[in-house]
Design a protein around this motif. Structure first.
Motif, PDB file in Angstrom:
ATOM      1  N   SER A 134       0.833  -1.201   0.000  1.00 31.85           N
ATOM      2  CA  SER A 134       0.000   0.000   0.000  1.00 31.85           C
ATOM      3  C   SER A 134       0.869   1.253   0.000  1.00 31.85           C
ATOM      4  O   SER A 134       0.616   2.207  -0.752  1.00 31.85           O
ATOM      5  CB  SER A 134      -0.903   0.002   1.238  1.00 31.85           C
ATOM      6  OG  SER A 134      -1.452   1.280   1.424  1.00 31.85           O
ATOM      7  N   ALA A 135       1.910   1.237   0.812  1.00 33.02           N
ATOM      8  CA  ALA A 135       2.733   2.446   0.951  1.00 33.02           C
ATOM      9  C   ALA A 135       3.552   2.725  -0.311  1.00 33.02           C
ATOM     10  O   ALA A 135       3.596   3.852  -0.801  1.00 33.02           O
ATOM     11  CB  ALA A 135       3.659   2.300   2.160  1.00 33.02           C
ATOM     12  N   GLY A 146       4.269   3.052  -3.952  1.00 35.79           N
ATOM     13  CA  GLY A 146       3.452   3.177  -5.153  1.00 35.79           C
ATOM     14  C   GLY A 146       3.896   4.382  -5.943  1.00 35.79           C
ATOM     15  O   GLY A 146       5.065   4.773  -5.914  1.00 35.79           O
ATOM     16  N   LEU A 147       2.927   4.985  -6.624  1.00 38.48           N
ATOM     17  CA  LEU A 147       3.240   6.166  -7.427  1.00 38.48           C
ATOM     18  C   LEU A 147       3.833   7.262  -6.555  1.00 38.48           C
ATOM     19  O   LEU A 147       4.623   8.081  -7.018  1.00 38.48           O
ATOM     20  CB  LEU A 147       1.962   6.678  -8.082  1.00 38.48           C
ATOM     21  CG  LEU A 147       1.340   5.731  -9.116  1.00 38.48           C
ATOM     22  CD1 LEU A 147      -0.009   6.266  -9.568  1.00 38.48           C
ATOM     23  CD2 LEU A 147       2.279   5.586 -10.309  1.00 38.48           C
ATOM     24  N   GLY A 148       3.428   7.264  -5.267  1.00 37.77           N
ATOM     25  CA  GLY A 148       3.925   8.277  -4.347  1.00 37.77           C
ATOM     26  C   GLY A 148       5.445   8.295  -4.284  1.00 37.77           C
ATOM     27  O   GLY A 148       6.070   9.358  -4.264  1.00 37.77           O
ATOM     28  N   ASN A 149       6.050   7.124  -4.269  1.00 37.22           N
ATOM     29  CA  ASN A 149       7.505   7.051  -4.143  1.00 37.22           C
ATOM     30  C   ASN A 149       8.214   7.354  -5.455  1.00 37.22           C
ATOM     31  O   ASN A 149       9.241   8.020  -5.470  1.00 37.22           O
ATOM     32  CB  ASN A 149       7.929   5.646  -3.718  1.00 37.22           C
ATOM     33  CG  ASN A 149       7.163   5.172  -2.512  1.00 37.22           C
ATOM     34  OD1 ASN A 149       5.943   5.081  -2.564  1.00 37.22           O
ATOM     35  ND2 ASN A 149       7.848   4.913  -1.439  1.00 37.22           N
ATOM     36  N   TYR A 196      -5.132   9.257  -8.864  1.00 41.54           N
ATOM     37  CA  TYR A 196      -4.158   8.162  -8.818  1.00 41.54           C
ATOM     38  C   TYR A 196      -4.363   7.230 -10.006  1.00 41.54           C
ATOM     39  O   TYR A 196      -3.421   6.755 -10.635  1.00 41.54           O
ATOM     40  CB  TYR A 196      -4.358   7.394  -7.512  1.00 41.54           C
ATOM     41  CG  TYR A 196      -3.147   6.630  -7.029  1.00 41.54           C
ATOM     42  CD1 TYR A 196      -2.194   7.260  -6.238  1.00 41.54           C
ATOM     43  CD2 TYR A 196      -2.961   5.292  -7.348  1.00 41.54           C
ATOM     44  CE1 TYR A 196      -1.080   6.569  -5.775  1.00 41.54           C
ATOM     45  CE2 TYR A 196      -1.858   4.609  -6.892  1.00 41.54           C
ATOM     46  CZ  TYR A 196      -0.916   5.254  -6.108  1.00 41.54           C
ATOM     47  OH  TYR A 196       0.181   4.571  -5.660  1.00 41.54           O
ATOM     48  N   PHE A 201       0.944  10.911   2.296  1.00 40.10           N
ATOM     49  CA  PHE A 201       0.535  10.212   1.075  1.00 40.10           C
ATOM     50  C   PHE A 201       1.380   8.963   0.879  1.00 40.10           C
ATOM     51  O   PHE A 201       0.881   7.865   0.632  1.00 40.10           O
ATOM     52  CB  PHE A 201       0.700  11.168  -0.104  1.00 40.10           C
ATOM     53  CG  PHE A 201       0.311  10.600  -1.433  1.00 40.10           C
ATOM     54  CD1 PHE A 201      -1.024  10.492  -1.797  1.00 40.10           C
ATOM     55  CD2 PHE A 201       1.271  10.204  -2.343  1.00 40.10           C
ATOM     56  CE1 PHE A 201      -1.386   9.983  -3.036  1.00 40.10           C
ATOM     57  CE2 PHE A 201       0.922   9.696  -3.587  1.00 40.10           C
ATOM     58  CZ  PHE A 201      -0.412   9.584  -3.933  1.00 40.10           C
ATOM     59  N   SER A 202       2.679   9.111   1.037  1.00 42.86           N
ATOM     60  CA  SER A 202       3.570   8.009   0.732  1.00 42.86           C
ATOM     61  C   SER A 202       3.426   6.867   1.732  1.00 42.86           C
ATOM     62  O   SER A 202       3.519   5.700   1.362  1.00 42.86           O
ATOM     63  CB  SER A 202       5.009   8.513   0.698  1.00 42.86           C
ATOM     64  OG  SER A 202       5.833   7.538   0.123  1.00 42.86           O
ATOM     65  N   SER A 204       0.697   6.117   3.156  1.00 48.42           N
ATOM     66  CA  SER A 204      -0.743   5.766   3.166  1.00 48.42           C
ATOM     67  C   SER A 204      -1.390   6.115   4.501  1.00 48.42           C
ATOM     68  O   SER A 204      -2.178   5.345   5.045  1.00 48.42           O
ATOM     69  CB  SER A 204      -0.965   4.274   2.914  1.00 48.42           C
ATOM     70  OG  SER A 204      -0.357   3.846   1.743  1.00 48.42           O
ATOM     71  N   MET A 239      -5.866   8.320   6.208  1.00 50.50           N
ATOM     72  CA  MET A 239      -7.159   7.976   5.611  1.00 50.50           C
ATOM     73  C   MET A 239      -7.599   6.565   6.004  1.00 50.50           C
ATOM     74  O   MET A 239      -8.413   5.956   5.330  1.00 50.50           O
ATOM     75  CB  MET A 239      -7.155   8.169   4.106  1.00 50.50           C
ATOM     76  CG  MET A 239      -6.075   7.447   3.359  1.00 50.50           C
ATOM     77  SD  MET A 239      -6.592   7.103   1.658  1.00 50.50           S
ATOM     78  CE  MET A 239      -7.795   5.816   1.892  1.00 50.50           C
ATOM     79  N   SER A 291      -5.805  -0.377  -1.855  1.00 50.23           N
ATOM     80  CA  SER A 291      -5.994   0.081  -0.485  1.00 50.23           C
ATOM     81  C   SER A 291      -6.667   1.450  -0.424  1.00 50.23           C
ATOM     82  O   SER A 291      -7.139   1.861   0.620  1.00 50.23           O
ATOM     83  CB  SER A 291      -4.661   0.088   0.277  1.00 50.23           C
ATOM     84  OG  SER A 291      -3.799   1.059  -0.241  1.00 50.23           O
TER      85      SER A 291
END
Ligand code: PHE
Length: 450
Positions: free
Chosen positions: A23-24, A26-29, A110, A231-232, A234, A237, A329
C-alpha cells in the motif's frame, strides 16, 4: 475487544509487512516524490520530508495500526466502538469520514496516473515486438496528455483492474504475485541507480537531493513535504487502520511499522537516485520537472541503454503493479463502508465507488487538455484535488488519529497493544502523538492558511 477480525487475518508478520508496504510503495515514491523534490529545490525538500516521516509519519503509522488492531473492524465501526468504550465524543468518528472522502479524491487522480504507467508499459511492449521507439519523450508525453479519450480510456482500464481485485477480495494470488514483483521493482531501481553511476552523474544527483538549500524552505514547500509524507505512507485515511485490524496479536506494531516506513523511504530515495542522474545527464533542468518528470526523462535513457526496451518494460510494468497494490488500499475503505452499512454486495459496492472515482478523475484528465485554462489557487484542477486531499485532508486525518490514540484511548489499551517495547520508547511515542506530531501538523497547516 475481539482477538480476531471477522474479515480474516494476515497469515504472518511477512504477509502484513508485504500488504502494508504494497500500500505504501506506489506512485507516491516513484512518480510523485522525485518531481516534488524537483519542483521544491531538491535537498531542502528531502530534508523536511525525512523529518516529517520520522517525527510525524512513523508515530502516526503506529497509532493507526494500533487503533485498527484494538477495534478489529472497518474504520468507522472501529471508531464508533472505541468512542463507546472510552466514553469519548462521537465526533471522533469523523476520522473515518475524512478517510473515505480523501480516499475517493486521491484514487480519482491516482488512477489517471496509473493509466499513464499502463500506456507506457504498452508502448515498451510494442517496441519489444518491433514497434516504434520513443525518440522524443517530451512529445510522446504531451501527445498523451492532449488526448482526453486516451487518458480516460487508460484511466478506466486501471480502475477496472483495481475493482477486479477489491471486488473479489484480496486473493492469495495477489499476495503471492506481490511477493516477487516488489523485489523485482527494487532490483530494477537498483539497476537504474547503477546505470546512473556509469554515466558519472550519480554524484551530482546525490548533491541535488541531499544538499539542502535552506533559502528554499517556505510554508508551501513544508506543506507539500508533509502532505507527501502522509501520502507516501498511506496515512491519515484509515488504510493502515484497516490493515491493522487483521494483524495478529503477537506481532510487534512498532517494529513492523518501522520496517514499512524504512522500506517506503528507501524506495523513494532510490527512485530519486535512479532518476536524477538521467535527468542531469541528458541536460534536462532538474528543477521544476512537474508530474511528467519520470515519463519525459527515463525514456531518454531507455533509448540508449543496452537492453533499454526491457528496462522500460520492466520499469513501467512494475510501477503499474506498485500503483495497483496501492490503489486497492485506496478503494477498500469506502467499499467496506458500503458493504457494512448499506448491506451492498462487495462487487457492486466496489464498482459503485470506482465508478464515482472514475467520474471525478475526469477533472484530472481534462485538466491537461480541454480544461487546462481552469485555475484555482494558482493550480490546475489536478493540483487542486491533490492540495485538498493529500496536503490538507490526510494531515488533518492524521492529526485527529494522533490525538485520539494519545488522549482518548486508555493507557492500558496502549500498553497492551505496544507490549514489549521499552518504557522510554513508550513514553516518547505517547508524548509525540499527544503533542509533538499534532503541533507540527497544525503549524504546517496554519502556516499556509494564514
Ligand atoms: N502510499 C501510496 C503511494 O505512495 C498512495 C496511497 C495513499 C495509498 C493513501 C493508500 C492510501 O503511492
Amino acid at each position: 475487544m475481539e482477538k480476531t477480525s471477522i474479515h480474516g487475518m494476515w497469515s504472518s508478520r511477512t504477509a502484513f509487512i508485504l500488504a502494508a508496504t504494497g500500500s505504501a510503495v506506489g506512485l507516491g515514491n516513484i512518480w510523485r516524490f522525485p518531481y516534488l523534490a524537483s519542483d521544491n529545490g531538491g535537498g531542502a525538500f528531502v530534508l523536511v520530508y525525512l523529518m516529517c516521516i520520522a517525527l510525524v509519519g512513523l508515530p502516526i503509522l503506529i497509532a493507526e495500526i494500533l487503533i485498527g488492531r484494538h477495534g478489529r473492524r472497518s474504520p468507522i465501526t472501529t471508531l464508533a466502538a472505541l468512542t463507546r468504550e472510552t466514553g469519548a465524543a462521537k465526533g471522533w468518528i469523523s476520522i473515518g469520514w475524512i478517510g473515505i472522502v480523501a480516499g475517493i479524491l486521491i484514487l480519482s487522480f491516482y488512477s489517471v496516473v496509473g493509466g499513464w504507467t499502463l500506456h507506457y508499459s504498452w508502448l515498451y511492449l510494442m517496441q519489444a515486438f518491433g514497434g516504434a521507439h520513443i525518440t522524443d519523450p517530451a512529445a510522446t508525453f504531451s501527445d498523451l496528455l492532449a488526448n482526453p479519450w486516451e487518458l480516460a480510456g487508460w484511466h478506466a482500464v486501471f480502475m477496472g483492474l483495481t475493482v477486479g481485485v477489491v471486488g473479489l477480495g484480496v486473493e492469495k494470488g495477489l499476495e503471492r504475485a506481490v511477493r516477487f514483483l516488489m523485489p523485482a521493482l527494487l532490483l530494477t531501481l537498483l539497476a537504474l541507480v547503477a546505470y546512473g553511476a556509469t554515466t558519472g552523474h550519480l554524484g551530482k544527483a546525490a548533491s541535488f537531493l541531499f544538499e539542502p538549500d535552506f533559502s528554499k524552505v517556505n510554508a508551501g514547500m513544508m506543506m507539500s513535504a508533509m502532505g507527501q509524507a502522509f501520502f507516501s505512507l498511506s496515512l491519515g485515511m484509515c488504510t493502515m487502520m484497516t490493515y491493522g485490524a487483521y494483524l495478529p496479536k503477537d506481532i510487534s506494531i512498532p517494529k513492523t511499522g518501522a520496517i514499512v516506513a524504512l522500506a517506503d523511504t528507501a524506495i523513494a530515495l532510490l527512485a530519486g537516485l535512479a532518476i536524477f542522474p538521467i535527468v542531469i545527464g541528458f541536460g534536462i533542468d532538474p528543477h521544476g520537472g512537474g508530474p511528467g518528470l519520470i515519463f519525459t526523462s527515463l525514456p531518454l535513457a531507455f533509448d540508449v541503454m543496452t537492453g533499454g526496451v526491457i528496462y522500460g518494460l520492466m520499469f513501467f510494468g512494475l510501477l503499474f503493479v506498485a500503483a495497483w497494490t496501492s490503489s486497492i488500499s485506496l478503494l477498500e475503505p469506502a467499499t467496506a463502508f458500503l458493504v457494512e452499512r448499506r448491506g451492498i454486495a462487495r462487487k457492486r459496492g466496489s464498482l459503485m465507488v470506482a465508478g464515482l472515482c472514475w467520474l471525478i478523475g475526469l477533472a484530472t484528465v481534462f485538466s491537461f487538455n480541454i480544461w487546462s485554462h481552469v485555475r484555482m489557487l494558482d493550480r490546475d484542477l489536478m493540483g487542486l484535488i491533490e492540495l485538498v486531499a493529500n496536503d490538507i485532508m490526510l494531515p488533518l486525518g492524521g492529526l485527529l488519529i494522533a490525538l485520539f490514540a494519545g488522549w482518548a484511548l486508555k493507557e492500558t489499551v496502549l500498553r497492551e497493544q505496544l507490549a514489549g517495547i521499552s518504557p522510554a520508547v513508550f513514553t516518547t511515542w505517547r508524548w509525540v502523538v499527544r503533542i509533538v506530531a499534532p503541533l507540527l501538523v497544525l503549524m504546517v497547516l496554519l502556516n499556509v492558511v494564514l
